[in-house]
Design a protein around this motif. Structure first.
Motif, PDB file in Angstrom:
ATOM      1  N   VAL A   1       9.240   2.794  11.683  1.00 25.52           N
ATOM      2  CA  VAL A   1       7.864   2.292  11.738  1.00 25.52           C
ATOM      3  C   VAL A   1       6.900   3.208  10.988  1.00 25.52           C
ATOM      4  O   VAL A   1       5.990   2.735  10.290  1.00 25.52           O
ATOM      5  N   VAL A   2       7.088   4.514  11.108  1.00 29.85           N
ATOM      6  CA  VAL A   2       6.190   5.460  10.433  1.00 29.85           C
ATOM      7  C   VAL A   2       6.318   5.345   8.921  1.00 29.85           C
ATOM      8  O   VAL A   2       5.323   5.281   8.191  1.00 29.85           O
ATOM      9  N   LEU A   3       7.545   5.278   8.430  1.00 30.29           N
ATOM     10  CA  LEU A   3       7.770   5.176   6.987  1.00 30.29           C
ATOM     11  C   LEU A   3       7.274   3.841   6.447  1.00 30.29           C
ATOM     12  O   LEU A   3       6.793   3.753   5.318  1.00 30.29           O
ATOM     13  N   LEU A   4       7.363   2.796   7.271  1.00 31.67           N
ATOM     14  CA  LEU A   4       6.906   1.469   6.851  1.00 31.67           C
ATOM     15  C   LEU A   4       5.390   1.410   6.656  1.00 31.67           C
ATOM     16  O   LEU A   4       4.888   0.481   6.036  1.00 31.67           O
ATOM     17  N   SER A   5       4.680   2.383   7.179  1.00 31.89           N
ATOM     18  CA  SER A   5       3.221   2.381   7.044  1.00 31.89           C
ATOM     19  C   SER A   5       2.769   2.932   5.694  1.00 31.89           C
ATOM     20  O   SER A   5       1.580   2.910   5.375  1.00 31.89           O
ATOM     21  N   ASP A   6       3.719   3.422   4.896  1.00 31.04           N
ATOM     22  CA  ASP A   6       3.382   4.010   3.594  1.00 31.04           C
ATOM     23  C   ASP A   6       3.314   2.914   2.521  1.00 31.04           C
ATOM     24  O   ASP A   6       4.307   2.235   2.254  1.00 31.04           O
ATOM     25  N   SER A   7       2.170   2.764   1.899  1.00 32.14           N
ATOM     26  CA  SER A   7       1.982   1.716   0.888  1.00 32.14           C
ATOM     27  C   SER A   7       2.885   1.908  -0.321  1.00 32.14           C
ATOM     28  O   SER A   7       3.273   0.935  -0.977  1.00 32.14           O
ATOM     29  N   ARG A   8       3.244   3.165  -0.616  1.00 36.44           N
ATOM     30  CA  ARG A   8       4.125   3.415  -1.758  1.00 36.44           C
ATOM     31  C   ARG A   8       5.480   2.746  -1.569  1.00 36.44           C
ATOM     32  O   ARG A   8       6.078   2.248  -2.522  1.00 36.44           O
ATOM     33  N   LEU A   9       5.971   2.744  -0.351  1.00 39.93           N
ATOM     34  CA  LEU A   9       7.258   2.114  -0.056  1.00 39.93           C
ATOM     35  C   LEU A   9       7.196   0.623  -0.357  1.00 39.93           C
ATOM     36  O   LEU A   9       8.124   0.060  -0.962  1.00 39.93           O
ATOM     37  N   HIS A  10       6.119  -0.024   0.030  1.00 37.54           N
ATOM     38  CA  HIS A  10       5.994  -1.464  -0.175  1.00 37.54           C
ATOM     39  C   HIS A  10       5.880  -1.813  -1.661  1.00 37.54           C
ATOM     40  O   HIS A  10       6.475  -2.793  -2.119  1.00 37.54           O
ATOM     41  N   LEU A  11       5.174  -1.007  -2.408  1.00 39.96           N
ATOM     42  CA  LEU A  11       5.061  -1.260  -3.846  1.00 39.96           C
ATOM     43  C   LEU A  11       6.389  -0.961  -4.545  1.00 39.96           C
ATOM     44  O   LEU A  11       6.740  -1.628  -5.523  1.00 39.96           O
ATOM     45  N   PHE A  12       7.123  -0.006  -4.050  1.00 34.35           N
ATOM     46  CA  PHE A  12       8.438   0.324  -4.594  1.00 34.35           C
ATOM     47  C   PHE A  12       9.406  -0.837  -4.398  1.00 34.35           C
ATOM     48  O   PHE A  12      10.170  -1.183  -5.305  1.00 34.35           O
ATOM     49  N   LEU A  13       9.362  -1.448  -3.222  1.00 37.65           N
ATOM     50  CA  LEU A  13      10.304  -2.516  -2.871  1.00 37.65           C
ATOM     51  C   LEU A  13       9.867  -3.896  -3.339  1.00 37.65           C
ATOM     52  O   LEU A  13      10.713  -4.761  -3.583  1.00 37.65           O
ATOM     53  N   GLN A  14       8.562  -4.113  -3.469  1.00 36.98           N
ATOM     54  CA  GLN A  14       8.089  -5.479  -3.680  1.00 36.98           C
ATOM     55  C   GLN A  14       7.180  -5.653  -4.897  1.00 36.98           C
ATOM     56  O   GLN A  14       6.423  -6.619  -4.984  1.00 36.98           O
ATOM     57  N   SER A  15       7.266  -4.728  -5.830  1.00 31.82           N
ATOM     58  CA  SER A  15       6.597  -4.893  -7.121  1.00 31.82           C
ATOM     59  C   SER A  15       7.422  -4.146  -8.151  1.00 31.82           C
ATOM     60  O   SER A  15       8.278  -3.340  -7.804  1.00 31.82           O
ATOM     61  N   GLN A  16       7.168  -4.440  -9.416  1.00 31.36           N
ATOM     62  CA  GLN A  16       7.881  -3.729 -10.466  1.00 31.36           C
ATOM     63  C   GLN A  16       6.976  -2.700 -11.135  1.00 31.36           C
ATOM     64  O   GLN A  16       7.201  -2.276 -12.261  1.00 31.36           O
ATOM     65  N   LEU A  17       5.945  -2.244 -10.410  1.00 32.34           N
ATOM     66  CA  LEU A  17       5.055  -1.212 -10.934  1.00 32.34           C
ATOM     67  C   LEU A  17       5.830   0.075 -11.155  1.00 32.34           C
ATOM     68  O   LEU A  17       6.722   0.418 -10.381  1.00 32.34           O
ATOM     69  N   SER A  18       5.465   0.803 -12.209  1.00 34.74           N
ATOM     70  CA  SER A  18       6.070   2.106 -12.456  1.00 34.74           C
ATOM     71  C   SER A  18       5.510   3.114 -11.447  1.00 34.74           C
ATOM     72  O   SER A  18       4.537   2.831 -10.739  1.00 34.74           O
ATOM     73  N   VAL A  19       6.112   4.296 -11.407  1.00 35.45           N
ATOM     74  CA  VAL A  19       5.636   5.327 -10.479  1.00 35.45           C
ATOM     75  C   VAL A  19       4.165   5.675 -10.715  1.00 35.45           C
ATOM     76  O   VAL A  19       3.378   5.710  -9.751  1.00 35.45           O
ATOM     77  N   PRO A  20       3.733   5.939 -11.946  1.00 34.62           N
ATOM     78  CA  PRO A  20       2.292   6.213 -12.156  1.00 34.62           C
ATOM     79  C   PRO A  20       1.407   5.042 -11.728  1.00 34.62           C
ATOM     80  O   PRO A  20       0.310   5.241 -11.189  1.00 34.62           O
ATOM     81  N   GLU A  21       1.874   3.815 -11.960  1.00 38.65           N
ATOM     82  CA  GLU A  21       1.090   2.638 -11.569  1.00 38.65           C
ATOM     83  C   GLU A  21       1.023   2.507 -10.052  1.00 38.65           C
ATOM     84  O   GLU A  21      -0.014   2.102  -9.503  1.00 38.65           O
ATOM     85  N   ILE A  22       2.103   2.849  -9.361  1.00 41.79           N
ATOM     86  CA  ILE A  22       2.090   2.822  -7.901  1.00 41.79           C
ATOM     87  C   ILE A  22       1.072   3.829  -7.368  1.00 41.79           C
ATOM     88  O   ILE A  22       0.266   3.524  -6.476  1.00 41.79           O
ATOM     89  N   GLU A  23       1.089   5.037  -7.925  1.00 42.15           N
ATOM     90  CA  GLU A  23       0.152   6.069  -7.478  1.00 42.15           C
ATOM     91  C   GLU A  23      -1.292   5.635  -7.720  1.00 42.15           C
ATOM     92  O   GLU A  23      -2.159   5.811  -6.854  1.00 42.15           O
ATOM     93  N   ALA A  24      -1.541   5.053  -8.876  1.00 40.23           N
ATOM     94  CA  ALA A  24      -2.900   4.603  -9.192  1.00 40.23           C
ATOM     95  C   ALA A  24      -3.339   3.504  -8.234  1.00 40.23           C
ATOM     96  O   ALA A  24      -4.478   3.491  -7.755  1.00 40.23           O
ATOM     97  N   CYS A  25      -2.433   2.591  -7.929  1.00 37.39           N
ATOM     98  CA  CYS A  25      -2.751   1.488  -7.024  1.00 37.39           C
ATOM     99  C   CYS A  25      -3.072   2.000  -5.625  1.00 37.39           C
ATOM    100  O   CYS A  25      -4.068   1.595  -5.011  1.00 37.39           O
ATOM    101  N   VAL A  26      -2.243   2.904  -5.134  1.00 40.46           N
ATOM    102  CA  VAL A  26      -2.435   3.447  -3.785  1.00 40.46           C
ATOM    103  C   VAL A  26      -3.753   4.219  -3.689  1.00 40.46           C
ATOM    104  O   VAL A  26      -4.436   4.194  -2.655  1.00 40.46           O
ATOM    105  N   GLN A  27      -4.113   4.887  -4.769  1.00 44.69           N
ATOM    106  CA  GLN A  27      -5.341   5.687  -4.779  1.00 44.69           C
ATOM    107  C   GLN A  27      -6.580   4.874  -5.137  1.00 44.69           C
ATOM    108  O   GLN A  27      -7.672   5.409  -5.265  1.00 44.69           O
TER     109      GLN A  27
END
Length: 219
Positions: free
Chosen positions: A107-133
């Motif tokens: 449950v704690v790890l599931l609260s991390d938005s990076r995990l959801h973007l990793f699993l359910q989008s094809q954003l690159s790592v820099p794009e994931i960081e930008a989105c989360v921020q």
């Protein structure tokens, strides 16, 4: 009185493929299928491809944000792997799947938005960081839904498989995919019963590319 429905999430890591084969920067990536009825996920089904170094980045971020909550281990690197490249890749695939299976149950790890973007989008790592921020053009939810509706991470309400049209065309949410990404999701496309979840019942990104070959270094 309404019965509460058990929340189930199935994730599969499969179809390892060599990208840029024959070049100095070749690497292997893996297809990640996710199917769930959990309210924690924006999209109920998704399909993305990720490489090992992105898993390494994800684990580091999860550990950084999880505090004292332990994060599952990844299959390690092996500079001198005894055996064939295929055996190494299969062992790594199994380890990556075990990693994700444990992560999505926490449950704690599931609260991390990076995990959801990793699993359910094809954003690159820099794009994931930008989105989360909040520095991207979309919110986390918008990014996931955009991918779900335009690519092979099917939108939540769509439970049926895409329909192959005469001549190889695709009808459904995969239709607007580019050729490479679209085919990689459509090939070996599972039916939801393959997940055992029928609805009636459920390395740092900056590291060098992973070289391939029998006795070469495996990152």
């Amino acid at each position: 009185m309404l019965e509460s429905r058990e929340e189930l999430t199935t994730v599969r890591v499969q179809d390892p493929r060599v990208q840029n084969e024959g070049s100095w920067n070749s690497y292997v990536d893996y297809k990640i299928f996710l199917h769930t009825n959990s309210k924690a996920f924006t999209a109920k089904t998704s399909c993305v491809r990720r490489r090992y170094r992105e898993f390494v980045w994800l684990r580091r971020q999860l550990q950084k944000n999880a505090g004292l909550v332990p994060v599952p281990e990844l299959p390690g690197k092996s500079t001198f792997f005894v055996g064939s490249t295929d055996e190494f890749i299969e062992k790594r695939r199994q380890g990556l799947q075990q990693f994700l299976e444990k992560v999505v149950q926490n449950v704690v790890l599931l609260s991390d938005s990076r995990l959801h973007l990793f699993l359910q989008s094809q954003l690159s790592v820099p794009e994931i960081e930008a989105c989360v921020q909040g520095q991207g053009s979309q919110t986390v939810t918008e990014a996931i839904l955009h991918y779900a509706m335009s690519n092979c991470g099917w939108v939540q309400e769509e439970e049926s498989r895409p329909t192959l049209l005469p001549g190889g065309g695709v009808h459904g949410s995969c239709a607007s995919l580019g050729a490479t990404q679209g085919l990689s999701c459509l090939e070996t496309l599972p039916h939801w019963s393959d997940f055992g979840m029928d609805d009636a019942h459920s390395d740092s990104p900056d590291e060098p590319a992973e070289p391939l070959g029998g006795q070469q270094e495996m990152h």
